[in-house]
Design a protein around this motif. Structure first.
Motif, PDB file in Angstrom:
ATOM      1  N   THR A  60      66.025  15.358  38.606  1.00 15.77           N
ATOM      2  CA  THR A  60      66.325  16.882  39.182  1.00 15.77           C
ATOM      3  C   THR A  60      65.612  16.841  40.615  1.00 15.77           C
ATOM      4  OG1 THR A  60      66.707  17.408  37.178  1.00 15.77           O
ATOM      5  CG2 THR A  60      66.188  19.164  38.648  1.00 15.77           C
ATOM      6  N   ALA A  61      64.289  16.560  40.598  1.00 13.81           N
ATOM      7  CA  ALA A  61      63.625  16.757  41.735  1.00 13.81           C
ATOM      8  C   ALA A  61      64.086  15.826  42.955  1.00 13.81           C
ATOM      9  CB  ALA A  61      62.008  16.380  41.559  1.00 13.81           C
ATOM     10  N   GLY A  62      64.509  14.544  42.576  1.00 18.24           N
ATOM     11  CA  GLY A  62      65.179  13.670  43.370  1.00 18.24           C
ATOM     12  C   GLY A  62      66.442  14.294  44.151  1.00 18.24           C
ATOM     13  N   LEU A  63      67.302  14.746  42.934  1.00 23.29           N
ATOM     14  CA  LEU A  63      68.537  15.465  43.428  1.00 23.29           C
ATOM     15  C   LEU A  63      68.414  16.389  44.588  1.00 23.29           C
ATOM     16  CD1 LEU A  63      71.688  15.481  43.595  1.00 23.29           C
ATOM     17  CD2 LEU A  63      71.359  17.258  41.412  1.00 23.29           C
ATOM     18  N   LEU A  64      67.313  17.313  44.382  1.00 20.68           N
ATOM     19  CA  LEU A  64      66.930  18.687  45.254  1.00 20.68           C
ATOM     20  C   LEU A  64      66.574  18.095  46.471  1.00 20.68           C
ATOM     21  CD1 LEU A  64      66.745  21.382  45.660  1.00 20.68           C
ATOM     22  CD2 LEU A  64      64.351  21.364  44.564  1.00 20.68           C
ATOM     23  N   MET A  65      65.747  16.810  46.546  1.00 26.71           N
ATOM     24  CA  MET A  65      65.351  16.251  47.556  1.00 26.71           C
ATOM     25  C   MET A  65      66.509  15.688  48.661  1.00 26.71           C
ATOM     26  SD  MET A  65      61.904  14.339  46.490  1.00 26.71           S
ATOM     27  CE  MET A  65      61.631  13.583  48.303  1.00 26.71           C
ATOM     28  N   PHE A  66      67.342  15.144  47.912  1.00 27.88           N
ATOM     29  CA  PHE A  66      68.514  14.623  48.754  1.00 27.88           C
ATOM     30  C   PHE A  66      69.621  15.680  49.509  1.00 27.88           C
ATOM     31  CE2 PHE A  66      73.010  13.239  48.464  1.00 27.88           C
ATOM     32  CZ  PHE A  66      72.843  12.310  49.375  1.00 27.88           C
ATOM     33  N   SER A  67      69.695  16.611  48.228  1.00 27.50           N
ATOM     34  CA  SER A  67      70.589  17.971  48.698  1.00 27.50           C
ATOM     35  C   SER A  67      69.998  18.600  49.950  1.00 27.50           C
ATOM     36  CB  SER A  67      70.924  18.864  47.573  1.00 27.50           C
ATOM     37  OG  SER A  67      71.286  18.159  46.577  1.00 27.50           O
ATOM     38  N   SER A  85      73.915  28.290  53.240  1.00 16.04           N
ATOM     39  CA  SER A  85      73.209  29.203  52.359  1.00 16.04           C
ATOM     40  C   SER A  85      74.110  29.131  51.024  1.00 16.04           C
ATOM     41  CB  SER A  85      73.072  30.605  52.792  1.00 16.04           C
ATOM     42  OG  SER A  85      72.378  30.668  54.015  1.00 16.04           O
ATOM     43  N   HIS A  86      75.206  29.377  51.121  1.00 17.77           N
ATOM     44  CA  HIS A  86      76.021  29.376  49.607  1.00 17.77           C
ATOM     45  C   HIS A  86      75.856  27.959  49.052  1.00 17.77           C
ATOM     46  CE1 HIS A  86      78.247  32.881  49.726  1.00 17.77           C
ATOM     47  NE2 HIS A  86      78.790  33.003  50.914  1.00 17.77           N
ATOM     48  N   ALA A  87      75.778  26.893  49.802  1.00 20.53           N
ATOM     49  CA  ALA A  87      75.784  25.467  49.025  1.00 20.53           C
ATOM     50  C   ALA A  87      74.446  25.384  48.609  1.00 20.53           C
ATOM     51  CB  ALA A  87      75.832  24.297  50.207  1.00 20.53           C
ATOM     52  N   LEU A  88      73.346  25.854  49.203  1.00 26.58           N
ATOM     53  CA  LEU A  88      71.943  25.840  48.817  1.00 26.58           C
ATOM     54  C   LEU A  88      71.854  26.598  47.368  1.00 26.58           C
ATOM     55  CD1 LEU A  88      69.250  24.604  49.060  1.00 26.58           C
ATOM     56  CD2 LEU A  88      68.679  26.559  50.436  1.00 26.58           C
ATOM     57  N   VAL A  90      74.290  27.253  45.413  1.00 25.07           N
ATOM     58  CA  VAL A  90      75.059  26.891  44.362  1.00 25.07           C
ATOM     59  C   VAL A  90      74.077  25.729  43.794  1.00 25.07           C
ATOM     60  CG1 VAL A  90      76.957  25.522  43.848  1.00 25.07           C
ATOM     61  CG2 VAL A  90      77.213  27.593  45.178  1.00 25.07           C
ATOM     62  N   ILE A  91      73.517  24.817  44.434  1.00 22.69           N
ATOM     63  CA  ILE A  91      72.657  23.658  44.196  1.00 22.69           C
ATOM     64  C   ILE A  91      71.457  24.290  43.107  1.00 22.69           C
ATOM     65  CG2 ILE A  91      71.292  22.040  44.856  1.00 22.69           C
ATOM     66  CD1 ILE A  91      73.157  21.485  47.214  1.00 22.69           C
TER      67      ILE A  91
END
Length: 599
Positions: A60-67, A85-88, A90-91
């Motif tokens: 989860t932390a890695g996905l957040l870093m990549f996003s 902003s919407h993308a962030l 939603v993530i």
């Protein structure tokens, strides 16, 4: 936001601009620096949970870093902060739900902090509506999870991760840092925004003051223009009155054929000059908003006959065939409207048609399009076989001081105001003129008008004798003329002598009042602009006289001014009639007869 930003740009200064509001600039800065904080915080968490063997949280932390890295690059390359902003959000929402339902399978202080960060961020970045949406998307799943846990234990086929105290401290520390940064950042931007609004308000106040001064200056300029036109009208029409008046007098003296031809040329030229002056004054009256439409009874058929009758002679002089066709359904109706303005519209269109046609014909058609008992829709059409108009000039010729081409202006003359006046008069009545034309073949001007009509049949005209009163009645009239212009005095004397009238002349308004005090007169012809005392003041003094006969003597205003307000002032001052210089002799004598008979 600036258009030209390279893919390898990492600078914030290339994605914000002074054209953006302080609030939008603050939102872009929040994303730019916030991404850095989130990336660092998620990196620290990734290291912490990875070495503890908490693989779900590590993913989860890695996905957040990549996003965050992808969104940061998107921001610096294509700075569409709203979409980002919407993308962030939603993530963040998906990560929050995955932590509650999958990774931890419980609710703790970390998940609550994430929800708070998402809610604050959504409101600041996207406003009330989207803030509410993302708030519900993050809180509702947590409430549902709490209800599920309350009803029974939440069990899925994935073993939840356990976080130690260090991970909790890191998460809380990162959340607090983000919340402090968001609030501090936007508080600063709000203060700047308030300051900007205050400065804008002060600038607006200064601009309003300048605008008021500009409006006042424009109003003074408009009044000055109106006064100038009134003065020029008087100064031009006064000598024109003498030229046209003398031409009429000489024409009445049975001149020799060669003299008659010269006099007709003189009178024609003077009338042309008068038409130009009238066009300028009429256009100014329309543009200043002082034009008021009448709503009186009139006979449309008679009106068209009168307008086209004089134009028919002009067409015949050029060897043109002139046709007037009026729908039979319009011949027994009484219309309500402004006959003066209709006359002006038709006169200008027909005059133009004749002016720009060398050979062939001019047609005027008046057709009943719709008869609704007490309302009638009438189509007016003026066609010619003249020089035609280029398609590119069809709109521009309706603008003031414009003709089809410079060559046409040189060849045919004129002010270019005729069609502009037509367009303005129709616009003021909610009507539009249509133009169809081909070069070398001719033109057609069309417009429709609606008129209320009377349901009564018009009374038949009774032929009246041409002479309403005997000549000896006119000769017996005592006429006082108040006029300061020597040429006009001579003209009036000669004109009135044709009817056997010997007038008394007062060179100014004060002398006119004195004559009235010591003598008796049947009628007064009063000029308005005179030295010592003008015509308005002289009329007021006469109306105050003790002798009722003198106080009520008929007074006809004679003025070279054609401004609309002058006519209103004439009647307000107590005068009985109004004749504008230059006038036709028949108009003046008819006015004199009507007032003296009534008196």
């Amino acid at each position: 936001m600036r258009d030209e930003v390279g893919f390898f740009n990492f600078s914030i200064y290339k994605i914000i601009s002074k054209e953006q509001s302080y609030l939008d600039q603050a939102r872009i800065r929040l994303l730019y620096y916030g991404f850095f904080l989130v990336f660092v915080a998620s990196g620290v968490l990734f290291v912490s949970v990875y070495f503890q063997g908490q693989h779900l949280l590590a993913y989860t932390a890695g996905l957040l870093m990549f996003s965050v890295a992808v969104l940061f690059k998107t921001l610096t390359y294509r700075p569409k902060w709203q979409a980002i902003s919407h993308a962030l959000l939603v993530i963040g929402t998906l990560i929050n739900i995955s932590i509650v339902y999958v990774s931890l399978q419980s609710i703790n202080v970390v998940t609550l902090q994430v929800v708070i960060v998402v809610i604050v961020f959504s409101y600041y970045m996207l406003g009330q509506t989207w803030g509410l949406v993302y708030s519900l998307l993050n809180t509702v799943p947590i409430l549902i999870f709490l209800l599920i846990e309350y009803q029974g234990s939440y069990v899925i086929g994935i073993k939840p991760d356990k976080i130690d105290q260090a991970t909790i401290i890191i998460s809380l520390f990162a959340s607090f840092i983000l919340l402090i940064f968001i609030h501090n950042h936007f508080y600063t931007s709000f203060l700047k925004n308030i300051k900007q609004l205050k400065e804008s308000g002060e600038e607006q106040a200064v601009l309003n003051l300048k605008l008021e001064k500009a409006i006042e200056k424009a109003e003074k300029s408009t009044r000055a223009k109106s006064d100038f036109l009134s003065t020029m009208s008087h100064e031009i029409r006064t000598p024109l009155n003498a030229v046209i008046g003398m031409s009429n007098l000489l024409m009445m003296d049975s001149p020799r054929p060669e003299q008659k031809e010269n006099l007709e040329i003189l009178r024609f030229s003077a009338n042309n000059l008068l038409a130009i002056v009238n066009d300028v004054l009429d256009f100014n009256k329309i543009e200043s908003g002082k034009l008021v439409f009448e709503n009186i009874r009139f006979n449309l058929v008679e009106l068209m006959d009168n307008v086209c009758g004089g134009q028919m002679l002009n067409a015949e002089e050029k060897g043109l065939e002139f046709k007037l066709a009026i729908d039979d359904r319009l011949k027994n109706k009484v219309f309500f409207g402004d006959p003066t303005r209709i006359t002006q519209i038709i006169f200008n269109l027909v005059s133009n048609a004749i002016k720009f046609t060398h050979k062939g014909s001019v047609w005027v058609k008046v057709t009943c399009l719709e008869d609704r008992h007490n309302w009638v829709t009438v189509k007016f059409s003026v066609m010619d076989t003249g020089i035609g108009i280029k398609e590119t000039n069809l709109r521009s010729i309706l603008e003031p001081f414009t003709q089809g081409s410079l060559a046409a202006t040189r060849e045919y003359g004129g002010t270019g105001l005729g069609l502009a006046i037509v367009k303005r008069l129709l616009d003021l009545q909610g009507r539009e003129i249509q133009i169809f034309s081909k070069i070398g073949e001719g033109s057609e001007f069309l417009f429709n008008m609606e008129f209320p009509v009377s349901t009564e049949r018009p009374a038949k005209k009774v032929d009246e004798p041409t002479e309403k009163t005997p000549e000896n009645f006119l000769a017996s009239l005592k006429v006082l003329i108040a006029e300061d212009n020597v040429v006009n005095v001579m003209l009036m004397k000669k004109l009135l002598s044709k009817w056997g009238i010997i007038p008394t002349i007062a060179e100014n308004g004060e002398r006119a009042v004195e004559f009235m005090q010591y003598g008796n007169f049947d009628i007064i012809l009063m000029d308005l602009q005179m030295p010592v005392m003008n015509g308005f003041d002289a009329t007021n003094e006469i109306r105050k006289m003790a002798d009722p006969k003198k106080a009520n003597v008929p007074i006809i205003a004679l003025t070279a001014s054609a401004m609309a307000e002058i006519k209103d002032k004439v009647y307000e001052a107590g005068m009985n009639g109004y004749v504008s210089k230059p006038f036709k002799p028949d108009d003046l004598i008819e006015k004199i007869q009507s007032l003296t008979i009534l008196n």
